[in-house]
Structures are given as C-alpha cells and as structure tokens.
Scaffold this active site. Structure first.
Site, PDB file in Angstrom:
ATOM      1  N   SER A 144       0.834  -1.208   0.000  1.00 12.75           N
ATOM      2  CA  SER A 144       0.000   0.000   0.000  1.00 12.75           C
ATOM      3  C   SER A 144       0.862   1.248   0.000  1.00 12.75           C
ATOM      4  O   SER A 144       0.382   2.324  -0.337  1.00 12.75           O
ATOM      5  CB  SER A 144      -0.851   0.070   1.276  1.00 12.75           C
ATOM      6  OG  SER A 144      -1.592  -1.081   1.439  1.00 12.75           O
ATOM      7  N   HIS A 177      -1.447  -3.110  -7.091  1.00 18.08           N
ATOM      8  CA  HIS A 177      -2.134  -2.749  -5.836  1.00 18.08           C
ATOM      9  C   HIS A 177      -3.633  -3.021  -5.988  1.00 18.08           C
ATOM     10  O   HIS A 177      -4.368  -2.231  -6.579  1.00 18.08           O
ATOM     11  CB  HIS A 177      -1.850  -1.263  -5.555  1.00 18.08           C
ATOM     12  CG  HIS A 177      -2.360  -0.779  -4.231  1.00 18.08           C
ATOM     13  ND1 HIS A 177      -2.560   0.552  -3.950  1.00 18.08           N
ATOM     14  CD2 HIS A 177      -2.700  -1.434  -3.105  1.00 18.08           C
ATOM     15  CE1 HIS A 177      -2.999   0.691  -2.719  1.00 18.08           C
ATOM     16  NE2 HIS A 177      -3.105  -0.508  -2.185  1.00 18.08           N
ATOM     17  N   GLU A 235      -4.366  -0.640  -9.060  1.00 19.49           N
ATOM     18  CA  GLU A 235      -3.435   0.479  -9.260  1.00 19.49           C
ATOM     19  C   GLU A 235      -2.103  -0.157  -9.661  1.00 19.49           C
ATOM     20  O   GLU A 235      -1.510  -0.898  -8.868  1.00 19.49           O
ATOM     21  CB  GLU A 235      -3.322   1.275  -7.947  1.00 19.49           C
ATOM     22  CG  GLU A 235      -2.645   2.611  -8.099  1.00 19.49           C
ATOM     23  CD  GLU A 235      -2.609   3.401  -6.766  1.00 19.49           C
ATOM     24  OE1 GLU A 235      -2.646   2.791  -5.681  1.00 19.49           O
ATOM     25  OE2 GLU A 235      -2.507   4.635  -6.833  1.00 19.49           O
ATOM     26  N   ASN A 244      -3.707   6.180  -2.051  1.00 20.61           N
ATOM     27  CA  ASN A 244      -3.513   6.584  -0.656  1.00 20.61           C
ATOM     28  C   ASN A 244      -3.050   8.029  -0.509  1.00 20.61           C
ATOM     29  O   ASN A 244      -3.267   8.642   0.529  1.00 20.61           O
ATOM     30  CB  ASN A 244      -2.543   5.627   0.038  1.00 20.61           C
ATOM     31  CG  ASN A 244      -3.257   4.341   0.390  1.00 20.61           C
ATOM     32  OD1 ASN A 244      -4.387   4.370   0.844  1.00 20.61           O
ATOM     33  ND2 ASN A 244      -2.613   3.206   0.158  1.00 20.61           N
TER      34      ASN A 244
HETATM   35  N1  LIG Z   1      -5.712  -4.864   4.015  1.00 20.33           N
HETATM   36  C1  LIG Z   1      -5.932  -3.964   3.068  1.00 20.33           C
HETATM   37  O1  LIG Z   1      -6.986  -3.331   3.018  1.00 20.33           O
HETATM   38  C2  LIG Z   1      -4.899  -3.748   1.987  1.00 20.33           C
HETATM   39  C3  LIG Z   1      -5.297  -3.116   0.790  1.00 20.33           C
HETATM   40  C4  LIG Z   1      -4.348  -2.972  -0.237  1.00 20.33           C
HETATM   41  C5  LIG Z   1      -3.048  -3.423  -0.053  1.00 20.33           C
HETATM   42  N2  LIG Z   1      -2.694  -4.010   1.137  1.00 20.33           N
HETATM   43  C6  LIG Z   1      -1.316  -4.513   1.258  1.00 20.33           C
HETATM   44  O2  LIG Z   1      -1.355  -5.921   1.082  1.00 20.33           O
HETATM   45  C7  LIG Z   1      -0.300  -6.537   1.842  1.00 20.33           C
HETATM   46  C8  LIG Z   1      -0.900  -7.579   2.760  1.00 20.33           C
HETATM   47  O3  LIG Z   1      -1.817  -6.974   3.619  1.00 20.33           O
HETATM   48  P1  LIG Z   1      -2.924  -7.822   4.403  1.00 20.33           P
HETATM   49  O4  LIG Z   1      -3.902  -6.822   4.939  1.00 20.33           O
HETATM   50  O5  LIG Z   1      -3.397  -8.952   3.565  1.00 20.33           O
HETATM   51  O6  LIG Z   1      -2.034  -8.392   5.608  1.00 20.33           O
HETATM   52  P2  LIG Z   1      -2.358  -9.627   6.574  1.00 20.33           P
HETATM   53  O7  LIG Z   1      -1.688  -9.328   7.860  1.00 20.33           O
HETATM   54  O8  LIG Z   1      -3.814  -9.952   6.579  1.00 20.33           O
HETATM   55  O9  LIG Z   1      -1.603 -10.862   5.859  1.00 20.33           O
HETATM   56  C9  LIG Z   1      -0.218 -10.936   5.708  1.00 20.33           C
HETATM   57  C10 LIG Z   1       0.162 -12.386   5.549  1.00 20.33           C
HETATM   58  O10 LIG Z   1       1.547 -12.444   5.195  1.00 20.33           O
HETATM   59  C11 LIG Z   1       2.091 -13.600   5.802  1.00 20.33           C
HETATM   60  N3  LIG Z   1       3.548 -13.509   5.818  1.00 20.33           N
HETATM   61  C12 LIG Z   1       4.347 -12.765   6.639  1.00 20.33           C
HETATM   62  N4  LIG Z   1       5.641 -12.953   6.312  1.00 20.33           N
HETATM   63  C13 LIG Z   1       5.679 -13.829   5.275  1.00 20.33           C
HETATM   64  C14 LIG Z   1       6.718 -14.398   4.495  1.00 20.33           C
HETATM   65  N5  LIG Z   1       7.994 -14.113   4.735  1.00 20.33           N
HETATM   66  N6  LIG Z   1       6.398 -15.255   3.517  1.00 20.33           N
HETATM   67  C15 LIG Z   1       5.098 -15.561   3.274  1.00 20.33           C
HETATM   68  N7  LIG Z   1       4.051 -15.040   3.962  1.00 20.33           N
HETATM   69  C16 LIG Z   1       4.344 -14.180   4.956  1.00 20.33           C
HETATM   70  C17 LIG Z   1       1.431 -13.630   7.175  1.00 20.33           C
HETATM   71  O11 LIG Z   1       1.519 -14.928   7.762  1.00 20.33           O
HETATM   72  C18 LIG Z   1      -0.003 -13.228   6.820  1.00 20.33           C
HETATM   73  O12 LIG Z   1      -0.797 -14.366   6.518  1.00 20.33           O
HETATM   74  C19 LIG Z   1       0.401  -5.385   2.573  1.00 20.33           C
HETATM   75  O13 LIG Z   1       1.524  -4.993   1.812  1.00 20.33           O
HETATM   76  C20 LIG Z   1      -0.647  -4.294   2.598  1.00 20.33           C
HETATM   77  O14 LIG Z   1      -0.083  -3.006   2.648  1.00 20.33           O
HETATM   78  C21 LIG Z   1      -3.597  -4.196   2.152  1.00 20.33           C
END
Ligand SMILES: NC(=O)c1ccc[n+]([C@@H]2O[C@H](COP(=O)([O-])OP(=O)(O)OC[C@H]3O[C@@H](n4cnc5c(N)ncnc54)[C@H](O)[C@@H]3O)[C@@H](O)[C@H]2O)c1
Length: 295
Positions: free
Chosen positions: A118, A139, A151, A189
């Site tokens: 993000s 994204h 994005e 963002n």
């Molecule tokens: N949640 C949102 O609304 C949103 C929207 C757009 C983008 N994002 C981006 O998406 C990404 C993930 O966000 P999320 O909300 O799904 O997070 P989340 O915490 O729900 O999930 C992250 C996952 O990554 C796993 N993980 C951690 N280290 C790891 C590794 N080394 N290898 C493999 N897996 C690993 C964790 O076990 C977890 O299951 C982030 O970069 C976030 O900025 C999030």
C-alpha cells in the site's frame, strides 16, 4: 501467463488468489503460517459459495476455481514455475526486501515480480533484485473479489513491456487497471489518507461528531462509507503508517498525522480488527455504534 504465485495468505492474499483462480490461472498460495493457508482456503470457499448463491458463479466454476489453488509453506518451492509472483505479505519494509531478495534467486529469470504494497516504494523493493525492470506494483483493493481497481505502479526502472503485460493481465481478471508512477502513497492513498486525516482533525478540533462527519461525507459526496468508518475498516495503525510514509517522503507538514490518530493507535484502538476505533465493534450489534469515547 498461466502460473501465478501469491505470497501471503492474509486479507489480501486470499482475495488475490481467489481472483486469479476464478479466471482460470493456476495459483500457488504461499505463507509461512500453515494456519493462515487453511483459513485462506476456508475464506475463499465461503466467498465462492456466496457468489454461487448470487448466481454470478456456477457450482462447477466454484469447484474448478478451488482446484486451481495449491497451498505451500516453502517459498522456493512455491515460485519455481511462476510466470508472475504477487507479493501480499505483511506491510513491513525489511520483510518485503528479504522476500524480494529470495525471489530474485528462486523465481524463473523472466518472471515478473509484483508487490501489492500500500505504501512501500516499488523502486526500493526493485533495487534489491538483479531485475528491477521486471518489478512492478500491483495494488489490489480490499475486498479483492468485489473491487474493480488495480493500481499498477511503475518503479523507476520498470520496463514498458512489463507494465503492458500487467495491464492486460488485470483486464483478464475483469479488473480496471490504472497506471501511476512510484511516489509516496501512489495515487489511491495519497488522496485518500489526507481526507481521512482531515476527518480525524475535524473530530479532534470539536468541529463535529463522528456520525455528523461520516454522514456529511456519505450523503453529501455520495461516498459509500464515511471517512472515519473507512479508517476503522482499513485499520487505524495502517492509516497512521501510510500518513508517516507521505509525511517522510514529501517532507510536507500537510501530511502530519493528527495527534488523535497517534493516540488511538498507541492505546491499541485500531478499528474493526481490535474491536474499537471511532465506532465500537465489540457489542455484536449490526448497527454502527459510536465508540463511548466520542459520545
Ligand atoms: N488490508 C488492506 O486493506 C490492503 C489493501 C491494499 C493493499 N494491502 C497490502 O497488502 C499486503 C498484505 O496486507 P494484508 O492486509 O493482507 O495483511 P495480513 O496481515 O492480513 O496478511 C499478511 C500475511 O503475510 C504472511 N507472511 C508474513 N511474512 C511472510 C513471508 N515471509 N512469507 C510468506 N508469507 C508471509 C502472514 O503470515 C499473513 O498471513 C500489505 O503490503 C498491505 O499493505 C492491504
């Protein structure tokens, strides 16, 4: 492109795996945590069931989609045949840089390496690989199966062919890609977070209450959700960290996070996931209930 590896099986990873699998791609869903992988498959199944009930997907299509997804805990194993890797692991710079260093070694030489970050610079992520021209931002928005936008973020070195390939691929997922350049907050963002911050400042300065601020933005601007409710949904800790990226990246005080947001995050009130933010989610009510702090 046929083989897609998705790294991280959390909120975004399961949605991204769902979107690719439903559109006929073969997906390897990778997470360090087996419990997260199991939970992701349950969530995808539940979401596909909902689509079947709505009539947007047939029962056969649901079963094919599920059979297109394999789960793996070993990164090297999970990416060795990938045409595209979409990294959606935890938003942490060092963690992502480490993953991309590993991907550079383990992924096929011509594979495209994408990040769903993000707020972390795509250029910075690309620079730890020997193939920065093949690194790009992809994204997706939450919830991925429903949200149309992707994005697409060009890093400093991303080559045009890679951007074109990701744009075309996003269309085959029935999404609408928008290409932007890699500067703090990208576009989504950079525009959303100052609006949320301004809403929090308005509350902090006592100009209006939680419900008034959200109702004005919902009814006045036709936003589906008010900015304070949206902040709770995104996570107040996530909003704070993105505002810090904008503030540090541009060095402009207009992005300074509101002290109320900082205080709430320090107090552990991070919105829906913690049970409380601007609203309270702990009483089990389906109606939105303003947090006692702001009544
Ligand atoms: N949640 C949102 O609304 C949103 C929207 C757009 C983008 N994002 C981006 O998406 C990404 C993930 O966000 P999320 O909300 O799904 O997070 P989340 O915490 O729900 O999930 C992250 C996952 O990554 C796993 N993980 C951690 N280290 C790891 C590794 N080394 N290898 C493999 N897996 C690993 C964790 O076990 C977890 O299951 C982030 O970069 C976030 O900025 C999030």
């Amino acid at each position: 492109m046929k083989n897609i590896s998705v790294i991280g099986a959390g909120t975004m990873g399961n949605g991204i795996a769902h979107a690719f699998a439903q559109n006929g791609f073969s997906v390897k869903l990778i997470d360090v945590n087996q419990a997260q992988l199991d939970k992701a498959i349950q969530t995808i199944t539940k979401n596909l069931d909902r689509q079947v009930t709505k009539g947007t997907v047939t029962a056969d299509e649901k079963n094919t989609a599920l059979s297109n997804i394999k789960t793996v805990t070993e990164l090297t194993e999970g990416v060795k045949k990938a045409d595209l890797i979409v990294e959606a692991a935890t938003e942490n710079v060092e963690l992502k840089l480490n993953i991309f260093r590993q991907l550079d070694i383990a992924a096929p030489a011509n594979a495209i390496l994408a990040s769903n970050t993000s707020s972390i610079s795509i250029t910075k992520i690309a620079a730890v690989t020997q193939r920065p021209e093949n690194v790009i931002g992809m994204h997706f928005m939450n919830p991925v199966p429903l949200m149309k936008l992707v994005e697409v973020i060009n890093g400093y070195a991303t080559k045009k062919e890679v951007t074109r390939a990701i744009v075309e691929l996003s269309k085959t997922l029935n999404k609408v890609p928008c290409v932007v350049n890699d500067y703090p907050g990208f576009i989504a963002n950079r525009i959303l977070m100052p609006m949320i911050n301004e809403a929090i400042y308005s509350l902090f300065e006592g100009i209006a209450g939680v419900e008034e601020i959200d109702t004005i933005m919902k009814l006045g601007m036709a936003h589906p959700m008010g900015p304070l409710q949206l902040a709770d949904f995104i996570g107040l800790d996530v909003c704070l960290s993105i505002l810090n990226v904008l503030h540090d990246g541009f060095g402009n005080p207009k992005y300074a996070p509101c002290p109320l947001l900082v205080n709430m995050v320090m107090a552990g009130k991070s919105g829906v996931k913690s049970g409380e933010g601007f609203y309270s989610y702990s009483g089990g009510s389906k109606e939105l209930v303003v947090s006692a702090q702001f009544k």
